[in-house]
Each structure stands twice: as C-alpha cells, then as structure tokens.
Design a protein around this motif. Structure first.
Motif, PDB file in Angstrom:
ATOM      1  N   TRP A 108       0.814  -1.207   0.000  1.00  0.00           N
ATOM      2  CA  TRP A 108       0.000   0.000   0.000  1.00  0.00           C
ATOM      3  C   TRP A 108       0.850   1.261   0.000  1.00  0.00           C
ATOM      4  CZ3 TRP A 108      -4.597   1.254  -1.413  1.00  0.00           C
ATOM      5  CH2 TRP A 108      -5.240   2.388  -0.922  1.00  0.00           C
ATOM      6  N   ASN A 114       0.812   5.180  -1.499  1.00  0.00           N
ATOM      7  CA  ASN A 114      -0.092   5.858  -0.579  1.00  0.00           C
ATOM      8  C   ASN A 114       0.655   6.295   0.677  1.00  0.00           C
ATOM      9  OD1 ASN A 114      -2.864   5.341  -1.913  1.00  0.00           O
ATOM     10  ND2 ASN A 114      -1.889   3.329  -1.902  1.00  0.00           N
ATOM     11  N   GLU A 116      -1.134   7.271   3.654  1.00  0.00           N
ATOM     12  CA  GLU A 116      -1.926   6.976   4.841  1.00  0.00           C
ATOM     13  C   GLU A 116      -2.331   5.509   4.860  1.00  0.00           C
ATOM     14  OE1 GLU A 116      -2.634   8.992   7.381  1.00  0.00           O
ATOM     15  OE2 GLU A 116      -1.441  10.583   6.439  1.00  0.00           O
ATOM     16  N   PRO A 117      -1.893   4.746   5.866  1.00  0.00           N
ATOM     17  CA  PRO A 117      -2.332   3.354   5.969  1.00  0.00           C
ATOM     18  C   PRO A 117      -3.801   3.273   6.351  1.00  0.00           C
ATOM     19  CG  PRO A 117      -1.094   3.971   7.919  1.00  0.00           C
ATOM     20  CD  PRO A 117      -1.000   5.130   6.972  1.00  0.00           C
ATOM     21  N   ILE A 118      -4.406   2.123   6.099  1.00  0.00           N
ATOM     22  CA  ILE A 118      -5.800   1.884   6.453  1.00  0.00           C
ATOM     23  C   ILE A 118      -5.818   1.074   7.742  1.00  0.00           C
ATOM     24  CG2 ILE A 118      -7.958   0.801   5.700  1.00  0.00           C
ATOM     25  CD1 ILE A 118      -7.022   1.333   2.808  1.00  0.00           C
ATOM     26  N   PRO A 119      -6.422   1.593   8.814  1.00  0.00           N
ATOM     27  CA  PRO A 119      -6.320   0.943  10.131  1.00  0.00           C
ATOM     28  C   PRO A 119      -6.910  -0.458  10.206  1.00  0.00           C
ATOM     29  CG  PRO A 119      -7.035   3.217  10.356  1.00  0.00           C
ATOM     30  CD  PRO A 119      -7.083   2.903   8.909  1.00  0.00           C
ATOM     31  N   ASP A 120      -8.002  -0.715   9.495  1.00  0.00           N
ATOM     32  CA  ASP A 120      -8.630  -2.031   9.554  1.00  0.00           C
ATOM     33  C   ASP A 120      -7.849  -3.020   8.680  1.00  0.00           C
ATOM     34  OD1 ASP A 120     -10.712  -4.053   8.146  1.00  0.00           O
ATOM     35  OD2 ASP A 120     -11.388  -3.577  10.169  1.00  0.00           O
ATOM     36  N   LYS A 123      -9.691  -4.264   5.501  1.00  0.00           N
ATOM     37  CA  LYS A 123      -9.867  -3.180   4.533  1.00  0.00           C
ATOM     38  C   LYS A 123      -8.541  -2.808   3.880  1.00  0.00           C
ATOM     39  CE  LYS A 123     -14.018  -1.195   6.633  1.00  0.00           C
ATOM     40  NZ  LYS A 123     -14.606  -0.028   7.351  1.00  0.00           N
ATOM     41  N   GLN A 124      -7.456  -2.914   4.654  1.00  0.00           N
ATOM     42  CA  GLN A 124      -6.138  -2.657   4.068  1.00  0.00           C
ATOM     43  C   GLN A 124      -5.819  -3.707   3.008  1.00  0.00           C
ATOM     44  OE1 GLN A 124      -3.044  -0.108   4.803  1.00  0.00           O
ATOM     45  NE2 GLN A 124      -3.734  -0.838   2.816  1.00  0.00           N
ATOM     46  N   ALA A 127      -7.912  -3.127  -0.090  1.00  0.00           N
ATOM     47  CA  ALA A 127      -7.433  -1.995  -0.881  1.00  0.00           C
ATOM     48  C   ALA A 127      -6.298  -2.410  -1.823  1.00  0.00           C
ATOM     49  CB  ALA A 127      -6.972  -0.871   0.039  1.00  0.00           C
ATOM     50  N   PRO A 256       1.059   0.954  10.513  1.00  0.00           N
ATOM     51  CA  PRO A 256       0.341   0.251   9.448  1.00  0.00           C
ATOM     52  C   PRO A 256       0.231  -1.244   9.724  1.00  0.00           C
ATOM     53  CG  PRO A 256       2.036   1.695   8.532  1.00  0.00           C
ATOM     54  CD  PRO A 256       2.274   1.636  10.013  1.00  0.00           C
TER      55      PRO A 256
END
Length: 322
Positions: A108, A114, A116-120, A123-124, A127, A256
């Motif tokens: 990611w 990117n 900004e990492p995705i916390p969930d 969902k990460q 993505a 992340p």
C-alpha cells in the motif's frame, strides 16, 4: 531479520539490474506428498517459481509456499532470498517468479504510493487486492500474521514503569522525560510511519539525546540489557519471546498493518488457478505466535529456514514425508 522498506527499494532495483538472485535458483527437492493440502495433486505438471525477500521470516514463508506447491504435484524453482522489497516485487510482477508472500502495508505504501495506511486489516488487504490487478498481481486472502512495528521493554523496566500502551509511554515521557530512552533503526527514526509519526500521533516529544540509532539485531540485546528503556521491534520477531520482552500496545492503531498474504502473478494464476486452493489453508494457519516460534528457531536457535518450514508443514499435517 526484517524487511527494509524504502531503503531496500534501491537495493532491490540494483539487484534487478544485475540479475543477481533472479537468474540463480535451484529446484526444491523436498520429498513431500499431500497431507491435508494437495490431495489429488492438482498442480501436477506445473512448473512454478517461488520468491521471497532476504530476511528470516520471508525465507521461511517462501519455503512454506514452495513445499505446499510441491505436495500438490508442482515442480518448484526456489528463488527465495531476493535482496530488497522492490526486487522481489518486480520478480512477481514481470513473471520471473510466480508467487510469494507479501505484506499489505508494504504494498500500500511502498509499491502503490499511498501515504496513509488503512487501520482495519481486512480493509487494508482489500485496498491492495483491488489496486494491484492493473500491475499484473493478484492478492489471495491474507493471514493474521502482522509483522508491524512496536516498542518493547525488558521485564525489569516493565515492573519499574508499568507502561502497557504507547499512550502510557507518551504520558511517561511528559511526567519523567529522562525515563523514556529509545533504541531504533535509522530508517524508523526518519520515516513518517516510524518514530516521527508515532511521536505526533501520541503527543510525544522525545529529546534527540534520548534516542540512539543502531542495527536491528543490536536493538533487541540492548533492550534486554536495559541500555535503553524501549526498543523498536517487529511484532513477529522470535527474539521478543526468547528475551522475554514486553510489547507496548499500539492503542491508537498508528502503525500500518503488515499482514502477510500470497501474491501471485496474474497470468500464472490464470494458468494454474489451483495455486489458490492449495495455499489458502496454510495462510489461514499463519499468525504472530506461529511466526515468532518459527523465526526464533532460525534467529535464536540457528536452524535452517527451509528445514524449519518443512518441519512445520509436516507437524501441521499439511504435507507428509516418507
């Protein structure tokens, strides 16, 4: 032991340029048969190349994948141990390798650009799963193995200061600034998803004189000795358990997610879709506890990564040996 991220990218490009680690490789010759995976040898007749990065966990995961494919009947070429994240990534993208285990956060941030990492975690993964097909890469379902950053301390300091979370560390840095000393890698000290970002997220302001930069392996021994109160560690490292270190919880979920998941060259997966069903049960079994135990056998006990992988695959019943 650890993947290096941005700095390893350049090394990976140099490796690709010289073809070192990609033109080499030898057949995996494990005498394995189907256990709970590979029944009916769905990959019989397939010739597959498995890759990995150069650090311990990746060598083990690469061997695990190759052993699984062999049990399913494939002939497997071993190209594990490629230096740098980008080198291994490019091998799968361009078809020099068919598959490897990769980390969601690395893809990611490092590959897909990117910030900004995705916390969930799921969902990460979703993505990167959705973004990577255009690069010729398919992500299979992830494991709960999450090789991310953390801070850890020895038991004496844990009893002395009682911090359990990074918020506790932030509070201690305000109430007793001299108590919070850090041992970190130079990369962690300068990355947005490392020390600067952590300090910002948790409201820390640790003086430069309290921060010592050093190589990864030295951090663990220095923290164990108490030379620094906290050290940057990786959550699946076997030395955490062997040195009885206490890991601080990332209670604001700043770092992340680096969940390991199989990534497959999309053309190879189209040709051999059975790879997905073969590796899925193995991936489901992988978690931080398993990773710490397997990594420790290499980094603490000095065992061979491939033998560690083979022993685990056999003990779990995934494959059988004569």
């Amino acid at each position: 032991m650890r993947r290096t991220r941005a700095h390893a990218a350049l090394a990976g490009v140099l490796v690709l340029a010289s073809a070192c680690g990609l033109t080499s490789g030898s057949p995996m010759t494990d005498d394995v048969k189907p256990g709970t995976i590979g029944r009916g040898e769905p990959l019989k007749g397939a010739s597959l190349t498995v890759a990995s990065k150069e650090f311990t966990e990746q060598l083990i995961l690469g061997a695990i994948m190759g052993i699984a494919f062999q049990a399913a009947g494939a002939q497997v070429l071993d190209r594990t141990g490629i230096q740098g994240s980008i080198g291994a990534r490019e091998a799968v993208k361009n078809g020099d390798a068919d598959a490897m285990y990769e980390y969601t956060g690395t893809a990611w941030i490092t590959y897909l650009g990117n910030s900004e990492p995705i916390p969930d975690p799921m969902k990460q993964w979703q993505a990167v799963h959705d973004a990577d097909p255009k690069n010729g890469v398919t992500w299979l379902p992830p494991s709960t193995l999450n090789n991310t950053y953390a801070l850890a301390m020895n038991q004496a300091n844990f009893k002395k200061y009682g911090t359990k979370t990074l918020s506790d560390v932030a509070a201690l840095s305000k109430s007793d600034p001299s108590a919070v000393t850090l041992c970190v890698e130079s990369e962690f000290a300068n990355r947005a998803d490392g020390l600067p970002g952590m300090e910002k997220a948790y409201g820390m302001d640790i003086p430069a004189k309290n921060i010592t930069q050093m190589d990864t392996g030295i951090i663990y021994t220095q923290v164990a000795k108490g030379s620094c109160t906290y050290g940057e560690v990786f959550t699946t490292d076997g030395r955490i358990k062997s040195m009885n270190l206490e890991v601080m919880q990332d209670d604001k979920k700043f770092f992340p997610n680096y969940n390991a998941a199989p990534v497959i060259n999309s053309k190879a997966l189209k040709k051999y879709p059975q790879m997905a069903e073969v590796i899925e049960p193995v991936t489901k079994r992988l978690n931080n506890t398993v990773a710490q135990e397997l990594n420790a056998k290499v980094d603490v006990q000095g065992q061979d990564p491939h033998e560690v992988a083979l022993d685990w695959m056999t003990s779990e019943g995934f494959v059988t040996q004569d």
